[in-house]
Design an enzyme around this catalytic site. Structure first.
Site, PDB file in Angstrom:
ATOM      1  CE  LYS A  47       2.424  -2.371  -4.391  1.00  0.00           C
ATOM      2  NZ  LYS A  47       2.100  -2.028  -3.007  1.00  0.00           N
TER       3      LYS A  47
ATOM      4  CD  GLN B 101       0.714  -8.764  -2.633  1.00  0.00           C
ATOM      5  OE1 GLN B 101       1.385  -9.304  -3.492  1.00  0.00           O
ATOM      6  NE2 GLN B 101      -0.582  -8.553  -2.809  1.00  0.00           N
TER       7      GLN B 101
ATOM      8  N   GLY C  95      -4.622  -4.221  -3.816  1.00  0.00           N
ATOM      9  CA  GLY C  95      -5.574  -3.169  -4.169  1.00  0.00           C
ATOM     10  C   GLY C  95      -4.760  -1.940  -4.540  1.00  0.00           C
ATOM     11  CG  HIS C  96      -1.990  -1.971  -7.058  1.00  0.00           C
ATOM     12  ND1 HIS C  96      -1.084  -2.514  -7.917  1.00  0.00           N
ATOM     13  CD2 HIS C  96      -1.737  -2.548  -5.846  1.00  0.00           C
ATOM     14  CE1 HIS C  96      -0.315  -3.375  -7.263  1.00  0.00           C
ATOM     15  NE2 HIS C  96      -0.710  -3.429  -6.018  1.00  0.00           N
TER      16      HIS C  96
ATOM     17  CG  ASP D  29      -1.925  -1.154   1.184  1.00  0.00           C
ATOM     18  OD1 ASP D  29      -2.285  -1.594   0.085  1.00  0.00           O
ATOM     19  OD2 ASP D  29      -2.316  -1.611   2.276  1.00  0.00           O
TER      20      ASP D  29
HETATM   21  P1  GDP Z   1      -0.735   0.415  -3.550  1.00  0.00           P
HETATM   22  O1  GDP Z   1      -1.357  -0.851  -3.124  1.00  0.00           O
HETATM   23  O2  GDP Z   1       0.739   0.460  -3.302  1.00  0.00           O
HETATM   24  O3  GDP Z   1      -1.056   0.773  -4.985  1.00  0.00           O
HETATM   25  O4  GDP Z   1      -1.352   1.553  -2.636  1.00  0.00           O
HETATM   26  P2  GDP Z   1      -2.927   1.718  -2.232  1.00  0.00           P
HETATM   27  O5  GDP Z   1      -3.669   2.182  -3.420  1.00  0.00           O
HETATM   28  O6  GDP Z   1      -3.411   0.498  -1.558  1.00  0.00           O
HETATM   29  O7  GDP Z   1      -2.811   2.820  -1.103  1.00  0.00           O
HETATM   30  C1  GDP Z   1      -2.299   4.083  -1.361  1.00  0.00           C
HETATM   31  C2  GDP Z   1      -3.381   5.122  -1.049  1.00  0.00           C
HETATM   32  O8  GDP Z   1      -2.789   6.408  -0.942  1.00  0.00           O
HETATM   33  C3  GDP Z   1      -4.426   5.247  -2.161  1.00  0.00           C
HETATM   34  O9  GDP Z   1      -5.649   5.575  -1.568  1.00  0.00           O
HETATM   35  C4  GDP Z   1      -3.901   6.422  -2.988  1.00  0.00           C
HETATM   36  O10 GDP Z   1      -4.949   7.096  -3.701  1.00  0.00           O
HETATM   37  C5  GDP Z   1      -3.322   7.289  -1.935  1.00  0.00           C
HETATM   38  N1  GDP Z   1      -2.165   8.107  -2.340  1.00  0.00           N
HETATM   39  C6  GDP Z   1      -1.148   7.774  -3.192  1.00  0.00           C
HETATM   40  N2  GDP Z   1      -0.223   8.758  -3.210  1.00  0.00           N
HETATM   41  C7  GDP Z   1      -0.655   9.719  -2.376  1.00  0.00           C
HETATM   42  C8  GDP Z   1      -0.117  10.975  -1.924  1.00  0.00           C
HETATM   43  O11 GDP Z   1       0.969  11.391  -2.313  1.00  0.00           O
HETATM   44  N3  GDP Z   1      -0.836  11.682  -1.005  1.00  0.00           N
HETATM   45  C9  GDP Z   1      -2.030  11.231  -0.527  1.00  0.00           C
HETATM   46  N4  GDP Z   1      -2.660  11.980   0.360  1.00  0.00           N
HETATM   47  N5  GDP Z   1      -2.576  10.069  -0.923  1.00  0.00           N
HETATM   48  C10 GDP Z   1      -1.886   9.314  -1.809  1.00  0.00           C
HETATM   49  P1  IMO Z   2      -0.910  -4.091  -2.294  1.00  0.00           P
HETATM   50  O1  IMO Z   2      -0.465  -4.666  -3.622  1.00  0.00           O
HETATM   51  C1  IMO Z   2      -0.918  -4.494   2.051  1.00  0.00           C
HETATM   52  C2  IMO Z   2      -1.029  -8.559   3.677  1.00  0.00           C
HETATM   53  C3  IMO Z   2      -2.277  -8.954   4.435  1.00  0.00           C
HETATM   54  C4  IMO Z   2      -1.672  -9.895   5.470  1.00  0.00           C
HETATM   55  C5  IMO Z   2      -0.598 -10.621   4.667  1.00  0.00           C
HETATM   56  C6  IMO Z   2      -1.029 -11.972   4.132  1.00  0.00           C
HETATM   57  O2  IMO Z   2      -2.204  -3.384  -2.337  1.00  0.00           O
HETATM   58  O3  IMO Z   2       0.194  -3.317  -1.661  1.00  0.00           O
HETATM   59  P2  IMO Z   2      -2.633 -12.647   2.116  1.00  0.00           P
HETATM   60  O4  IMO Z   2      -4.075 -12.392   1.890  1.00  0.00           O
HETATM   61  O5  IMO Z   2      -1.734 -12.111   1.060  1.00  0.00           O
HETATM   62  O6  IMO Z   2      -2.313 -14.079   2.433  1.00  0.00           O
HETATM   63  O7  IMO Z   2      -2.291 -11.839   3.492  1.00  0.00           O
HETATM   64  O8  IMO Z   2      -0.277  -9.764   3.592  1.00  0.00           O
HETATM   65  N1  IMO Z   2      -1.247  -8.063   2.297  1.00  0.00           N
HETATM   66  C7  IMO Z   2      -1.166  -6.768   1.949  1.00  0.00           C
HETATM   67  N2  IMO Z   2      -0.967  -5.665   2.709  1.00  0.00           N
HETATM   68  N3  IMO Z   2      -1.029  -4.385   0.710  1.00  0.00           N
HETATM   69  C8  IMO Z   2      -1.206  -5.478  -0.064  1.00  0.00           C
HETATM   70  O9  IMO Z   2      -1.201  -5.414  -1.409  1.00  0.00           O
HETATM   71  C9  IMO Z   2      -1.314  -6.743   0.557  1.00  0.00           C
HETATM   72  N4  IMO Z   2      -1.517  -8.004   0.103  1.00  0.00           N
HETATM   73  C10 IMO Z   2      -1.457  -8.808   1.190  1.00  0.00           C
HETATM   74  O10 IMO Z   2      -2.887  -7.840   5.042  1.00  0.00           O
HETATM   75  O11 IMO Z   2      -1.033  -9.166   6.475  1.00  0.00           O
HETATM   76 MG    MG Z   3      -2.890  -1.521  -1.867  1.00  0.00          MG
END
Ligand code: GDP
Ligand code: IMO
Ligand code: MG
Length: 443
Positions: free
Chosen positions: A16, A224, A40-41, A13
């Site tokens: 990416k 991840q 979840g991206h 999270d």
């Molecule tokens: P990922 O799994 O690495 O793609 O990241 P996620 O999408 O799960 O979580 C990142 C969250 O931060 C998302 O809700 C993005 O919209 C948000 N986000 C990304 N970059 C920024 C930033 O620079 N500032 C803020 N406030 N939010 C951001």
């Molecule tokens: P993105 O790509 C954050 C975490 C779960 C748990 C562990 C194992 O959005 O960054 P699983 O269901 O994979 O067997 O769970 O890994 N986890 C993540 N945490 N971002 C993710 O993906 C994750 N995918 C799995 O919360 O701790």
């Molecule tokens: Mg994510």
């Protein structure tokens, strides 16, 4: 244009999806190489928010080819939902989505086993996403998994399914007291999914080879993060796949000799969702502030994310394991409200200060972080697009972080939207992608 791997440098999270979205216009092909719909991206385009789970974030850019590589585990029902939802929102999938024949399939007994084992695990509970990703990879390694190509061969599929259902039902009933499955109950819907997905299922390693020979550039989208890697993460509190840069090769069929660089993504602070050690975790007011300002709730499960200060020991480890050439630091704006910001520069364990990330589980749990403190900048950086516009203290913070990690910073994200992005002048990414600055929306 070089072929680049994007990799999470923390526990996932990191943002990416946003970074992939920003640089995608400069690549021909985007590849997801591991993980499944546990990811979840989030990509925010104008007022629209997309959360990609199995499909590469590149799909939002018309004309890019997107691959779901052999290292991914695919839940067909979830993938079809994702595809349909994108199409409903005007995203075209025609000729720009390819699924590896060798990708393993998440079967209905996988989430059932995931949830059943978690419910009985007590203090060993990992806090998985419950999507069945772990059991699907376990089957892959145990050589009983079902692959996308198997779905297209009804006889072979039935044979493998019968074997698996017998085996999983015993596990579910006798070990977990959970409900069991029937072959027919799975076969019907899965053959329908197969029919639906058949036009997309192909030899993606061969396609990649041919496209790269013809000069296409490839962006590998990590899922991840480093600390969740099966080998290099905080085992056993990890996911079940190779989340680090090496996974880009095994999970796509592209050899290491064809990869030119690796970009690590890190938040300006740190989060973790699920159980397991998190040395810089905070409680109380500051954690609440980071969670609220950063909207730190899981994009897949909605779970509140645990929040803490950035960990330079962990990031330096991520730099070493992934061979990071450069860093993108996201969510700097979230720290705008902090009176002071802290960087973990060591782990205090048994009166010794460790400055290399340790391999022992006990130390991750028991070490006390040693912090360097920098006074906060207390002004808004939200939406800034020029490094020079950042407050001096914020620049100091980034410079110190970069120095401690031993990696330069190419990109700083100041908001969720595409154009809330700073490209650092003369940085690695600016050099690799000469057109990047001009492709960021104008000021
Ligand atoms: P990922 O799994 O690495 O793609 O990241 P996620 O999408 O799960 O979580 C990142 C969250 O931060 C998302 O809700 C993005 O919209 C948000 N986000 C990304 N970059 C920024 C930033 O620079 N500032 C803020 N406030 N939010 C951001
Ligand atoms: P993105 O790509 C954050 C975490 C779960 C748990 C562990 C194992 O959005 O960054 P699983 O269901 O994979 O067997 O769970 O890994 N986890 C993540 N945490 N971002 C993710 O993906 C994750 N995918 C799995 O919360 O701790
Ligand atoms: Mg994510």
């Amino acid at each position: 244009m070089p072929n680049i791997v994007i990799v999470g440098a923390q526990w996932g999270d990191e943002g990416k999806g946003k970074v992939v979205d920003v640089i995608t216009p400069h690549f021909d092909v985007i590849v997801r190489y591991q993980g499944g719909n546990n990811a979840g991206h989030t990509v925010v385009v104008g007022r629209e928010k997309f959360v990609l789970q199995t499909i590469p974030s590149g799909i939002l850019h018309p004309g890019r080819r997107n691959i779901i590589g052999c290292g991914v585990v695919v839940n067909p029902a979830s993938l079809i939902d994702e595809m349909e939802s994108l199409v409903r929102r005007g995203v075209s999938l025609d000729g720009n989505l390819y699924i590896s024949k060798n990708a393993h399939v998440v079967m209905p007994y996988h989430p059932a086993l995931d949830r059943a084992s978690e419910s009985k695990a007590g203090k060993h509970r990992i806090g998985t996403t419950g999507k069945g990703v772990g059991p699907a990879y376990a089957d892959k390694t145990a050589r009983v998994g079902i692959r996308m190509a198997d779905l297209l061969d009804e006889r072979l599929f039935r044979e493998k399914l019968e074997y698996n259902v017998r085996q999983k039902n015993r596990l579910l009933r006798e070990i977990y007291d959970a409900e069991s499955f029937t072959v027919e109950g799975i076969l019907g819907p899965y053959l329908r999914y197969a029919g639906w997905l058949a036009p997309y299922i192909t030899d993606t390693a061969l396609l990649l080879h041919n496209w790269m020979e013809a000069g296409s550039s490839v962006l590998f989208e990590g899922a991840q993060g480093t600390m969740l890697d099966i080998d290099h993460g905080t085992y056993p509190f990890i996911t079940s796949s190779s989340t680090t840069a090496g996974g880009a090769c095994t999970g796509s069929g592209v050899p290491p000799t064809k990869i030119d660089g690796v970009v690590g993504i890190s938040k300006a602070y740190c989060t973790r969702v699920g159980g397991g050690p998190f040395p810089t975790e905070l409680g109380g007011e500051i954690a609440d502030l980071l969670r609220t300002r950063g909207n730190e709730f899981g994009s897949v499960t909605g779970r509140p994310r645990r929040c803490g200060w950035v960990d330079a020991i962990g990031l330096r480890y991520a730099a070493r394991i992934n061979g990071l050439d450069t860093l993108a630091i996201t969510k700097l704006d979230v720290l705008d409200a902090c009176d002071t910001v802290k960087i973990c520069v060591g782990y205090n364990y048994n009166d010794e200060v460790l400055t290399d990330f340790p391999e022992e589980e006990r130390i991750w749990h028991e070490a006390e972080p040693v912090y360097e403190e920098i006074s906060g900048w207390k002004t808004s950086t939200a939406g800034l697009r020029d490094y020079e516009d950042l407050p001096t203290k914020a620049r100091e913070y980034l410079a110190r972080l970069s120095e401690l990690c031993g990696v330069g910073i190419s990109l700083v994200s100041t908001g969720p939207v595409r154009d809330e992005t700073i490209l650092v002048n003369d940085s690695t990414l600016a050099r690799w992608i000469p057109g990047l600055r001009s492709s960021l929306p104008p000021h």
